[in-house]
Scaffold this motif. Structure first.
Motif, PDB file in Angstrom:
ATOM      1  N   ALA A   1      23.305  46.368  45.939  1.00 60.85           N
ATOM      2  CA  ALA A   1      23.706  47.013  47.186  1.00 60.85           C
ATOM      3  C   ALA A   1      24.972  47.819  46.951  1.00 60.85           C
ATOM      4  O   ALA A   1      25.867  47.389  46.220  1.00 60.85           O
ATOM      5  CB  ALA A   1      23.949  45.978  48.276  1.00 60.85           C
ATOM      6  N   HIS A   2      25.033  48.989  47.574  1.00 62.47           N
ATOM      7  CA  HIS A   2      26.211  49.857  47.509  1.00 62.47           C
ATOM      8  C   HIS A   2      26.746  50.005  48.928  1.00 62.47           C
ATOM      9  O   HIS A   2      25.991  50.286  49.869  1.00 62.47           O
ATOM     10  CB  HIS A   2      25.818  51.232  46.954  1.00 62.47           C
ATOM     11  N   VAL A   3      28.041  49.801  49.086  1.00 63.47           N
ATOM     12  CA  VAL A   3      28.693  49.911  50.383  1.00 63.47           C
ATOM     13  C   VAL A   3      29.728  51.031  50.317  1.00 63.47           C
ATOM     14  O   VAL A   3      30.699  50.944  49.558  1.00 63.47           O
ATOM     15  CB  VAL A   3      29.380  48.585  50.782  1.00 63.47           C
TER      16      VAL A   3
ATOM     17  N   ALA B   1      24.652  38.704  53.597  1.00 65.59           N
ATOM     18  CA  ALA B   1      25.963  38.664  52.940  1.00 65.59           C
ATOM     19  C   ALA B   1      26.748  39.940  53.230  1.00 65.59           C
ATOM     20  O   ALA B   1      27.966  39.896  53.479  1.00 65.59           O
ATOM     21  CB  ALA B   1      25.788  38.474  51.437  1.00 65.59           C
ATOM     22  N   LEU B   2      26.046  41.068  53.219  1.00 64.31           N
ATOM     23  CA  LEU B   2      26.711  42.332  53.498  1.00 64.31           C
ATOM     24  C   LEU B   2      27.179  42.397  54.947  1.00 64.31           C
ATOM     25  O   LEU B   2      28.290  42.857  55.236  1.00 64.31           O
ATOM     26  CB  LEU B   2      25.750  43.489  53.206  1.00 64.31           C
ATOM     27  N   LEU B   3      26.349  41.943  55.865  1.00 65.29           N
ATOM     28  CA  LEU B   3      26.707  42.014  57.280  1.00 65.29           C
ATOM     29  C   LEU B   3      27.847  41.060  57.618  1.00 65.29           C
ATOM     30  O   LEU B   3      28.520  41.228  58.642  1.00 65.29           O
ATOM     31  CB  LEU B   3      25.484  41.705  58.146  1.00 65.29           C
ATOM     32  N   ALA B   4      28.082  40.083  56.773  1.00 62.12           N
ATOM     33  CA  ALA B   4      29.203  39.159  56.986  1.00 62.12           C
ATOM     34  C   ALA B   4      30.514  39.714  56.447  1.00 62.12           C
ATOM     35  O   ALA B   4      31.588  39.152  56.698  1.00 62.12           O
ATOM     36  CB  ALA B   4      28.898  37.814  56.321  1.00 62.12           C
TER      37      ALA B   4
ATOM     38  N   ARG C   1      31.729  50.146  47.021  1.00 64.64           N
ATOM     39  CA  ARG C   1      31.759  48.738  46.661  1.00 64.64           C
ATOM     40  C   ARG C   1      30.351  48.304  46.287  1.00 64.64           C
ATOM     41  O   ARG C   1      29.363  48.796  46.857  1.00 64.64           O
ATOM     42  CB  ARG C   1      32.305  47.914  47.829  1.00 64.64           C
ATOM     43  N   HIS C   2      30.246  47.389  45.345  1.00 64.48           N
ATOM     44  CA  HIS C   2      28.950  47.005  44.799  1.00 64.48           C
ATOM     45  C   HIS C   2      28.739  45.497  44.906  1.00 64.48           C
ATOM     46  O   HIS C   2      29.674  44.711  44.744  1.00 64.48           O
ATOM     47  CB  HIS C   2      28.850  47.416  43.330  1.00 64.48           C
TER      48      HIS C   2
ATOM     49  N   ASP D   1      34.950  54.009  60.000  1.00 67.27           N
ATOM     50  CA  ASP D   1      34.223  54.069  61.261  1.00 67.27           C
ATOM     51  C   ASP D   1      32.740  54.382  61.064  1.00 67.27           C
ATOM     52  O   ASP D   1      31.983  54.439  62.032  1.00 67.27           O
ATOM     53  CB  ASP D   1      34.840  55.131  62.180  1.00 67.27           C
ATOM     54  N   ASP D   2      32.334  54.589  59.819  1.00 68.11           N
ATOM     55  CA  ASP D   2      30.929  54.859  59.514  1.00 68.11           C
ATOM     56  C   ASP D   2      30.625  54.333  58.119  1.00 68.11           C
ATOM     57  O   ASP D   2      30.427  55.088  57.173  1.00 68.11           O
ATOM     58  CB  ASP D   2      30.628  56.360  59.606  1.00 68.11           C
ATOM     59  N   VAL D   3      30.601  53.023  57.991  1.00 62.49           N
ATOM     60  CA  VAL D   3      30.318  52.372  56.719  1.00 62.49           C
ATOM     61  C   VAL D   3      28.813  52.445  56.464  1.00 62.49           C
ATOM     62  O   VAL D   3      28.012  52.121  57.335  1.00 62.49           O
ATOM     63  CB  VAL D   3      30.788  50.904  56.734  1.00 62.49           C
ATOM     64  N   VAL D   4      28.441  52.886  55.259  1.00 60.33           N
ATOM     65  CA  VAL D   4      27.034  53.103  54.940  1.00 60.33           C
ATOM     66  C   VAL D   4      26.607  52.162  53.821  1.00 60.33           C
ATOM     67  O   VAL D   4      27.240  52.106  52.770  1.00 60.33           O
ATOM     68  CB  VAL D   4      26.781  54.569  54.519  1.00 60.33           C
TER      69      VAL D   4
END
Length: 313
Positions: A58-60, A90-93, A43-44, A66-69
């Protein structure tokens, strides 16, 4: 978001600008390969400046819930304006980025990355060292034959399943490397740097079983003089074949291959807590050159109550 062709081009320019400014890539090879693949699973999130230029990306990677990077970077001209902090918050939300099951890579551990991690209350989770053997390190030790074992190049289209099987056993403990698939190998075989002659396999003479491999790589830039640099890309030995000196033999075989192509300066990446591997590489004149750090979002539900809140340290 699903990046448009224009987004992908802009991101490519951002990646290059960050690399030249920092001397290190802010995104891993896996992320850049995912970006180049229209069907990539990542996800971008992009941030644009008032003039429409790309300020951050940012790339998600949510392949493993269980291990999102998360990997992110900010354009050199957009730094110190709160862009990274806003993007990170924003990403942590994002509901997919769950406490205790998400982490953020800081490649090269730039000072700003450590400051941001501290401000967000992230915990230091892993250290990955980039080690370098300089061009003037002197001659390599002689290669070490292993009795009953032949080392030869990869046969493209034939050996990939065996490599993946050995890799899975050798790196069962590793969250990224152990998950390599045949498609991952074939995807890299399409890259300009791929050289089957530098993908060395160790097979048992009596049975033909694959015991281990050393996959080398050459980067077009990255040496101290700005020229090409070799890499010990992956060295894997089947756990059932350990104790026979295969790791050392394969490492030397790959280094001799690179030297034979004119690449005496070589880098590699190794987990900082892998004491045995680090000791082996130090004996071959490798020294720590840079550090990548993985910061994990703490699981606040399991944190002890009371005491001082260090989230703002």
């Amino acid at each position: 978001m699903d990046p448009t062709p224009e987004d992908r081009e802009a991101i490519g320019h951002l990646v290059t600008a960050v690399r030249h400014a920092d001397g290190v890539d802010a995104w891993s090879e896996a992320v850049l390969l995912d970006l180049a693949t229209p069907t990539g699973h990542g996800r971008h999130l992009v941030v644009r400046a008032d003039d429409g230029s790309l300020a951050a990306w940012a790339h998600v990677d949510t392949a493993d819930p269980d291990d999102v990077v998360v990997e992110l970077g900010v354009a050199p001209g957009a730094r110190r304006h709160g862009v990274a902090t806003s993007l990170a918050r924003a990403l942590l939300a994002d509901p997919a980025v769950r406490p205790g099951q998400a982490r953020v890579w800081a490649h090269g551990e730039r000072p700003g990355s450590a400051e941001l991690a501290a401000a967000l209350g992230l915990d230091r989770d892993r250290e990955l060292w980039m080690m370098r053997r300089p061009a003037d390190a002197g001659p390599l030790p002689a290669q070490r034959p292993v009795e009953g074992v032949t080392i030869s190049p990869l046969r493209v289209g034939e050996d990939e399943p065996d490599v993946v099987a050995v890799n899975a056993r050798a790196f069962a403990w590793h969250p990224e490397q152990g998950a390599m698939t045949v498609d991952d190998v074939r995807r890299r075989e399409q890259e300009p740097w791929f050289d089957a002659e530098g993908f060395l396999l160790a097979r048992e003479d009596a049975t033909g079983d694959l015991l281990g491999f050393h996959w080398t790589k050459v980067h077009p830039e990255g040496a101290r003089d700005g020229g090409p640099v070799g890499e010990v890309y992956v060295v894997g030995v089947d756990p059932g074949a350990q104790g026979r000196g295969l790791g050392g033999a394969l490492t030397l075989a790959g280094l001799h291959h690179l030297a034979g192509r004119g690449h005496d300066e070589v880098i590699l990446y190794v987990e900082a807590d892998n004491a045995a591997a680090v000791a082996t590489y130090r004996r071959l004149a490798f020294a720590v050159d840079a550090t990548d750090v993985s910061f994990r979002l703490p699981d606040v539900t399991s944190a002890p109550s009371g005491g001082d809140d260090d989230a703002g340290r």
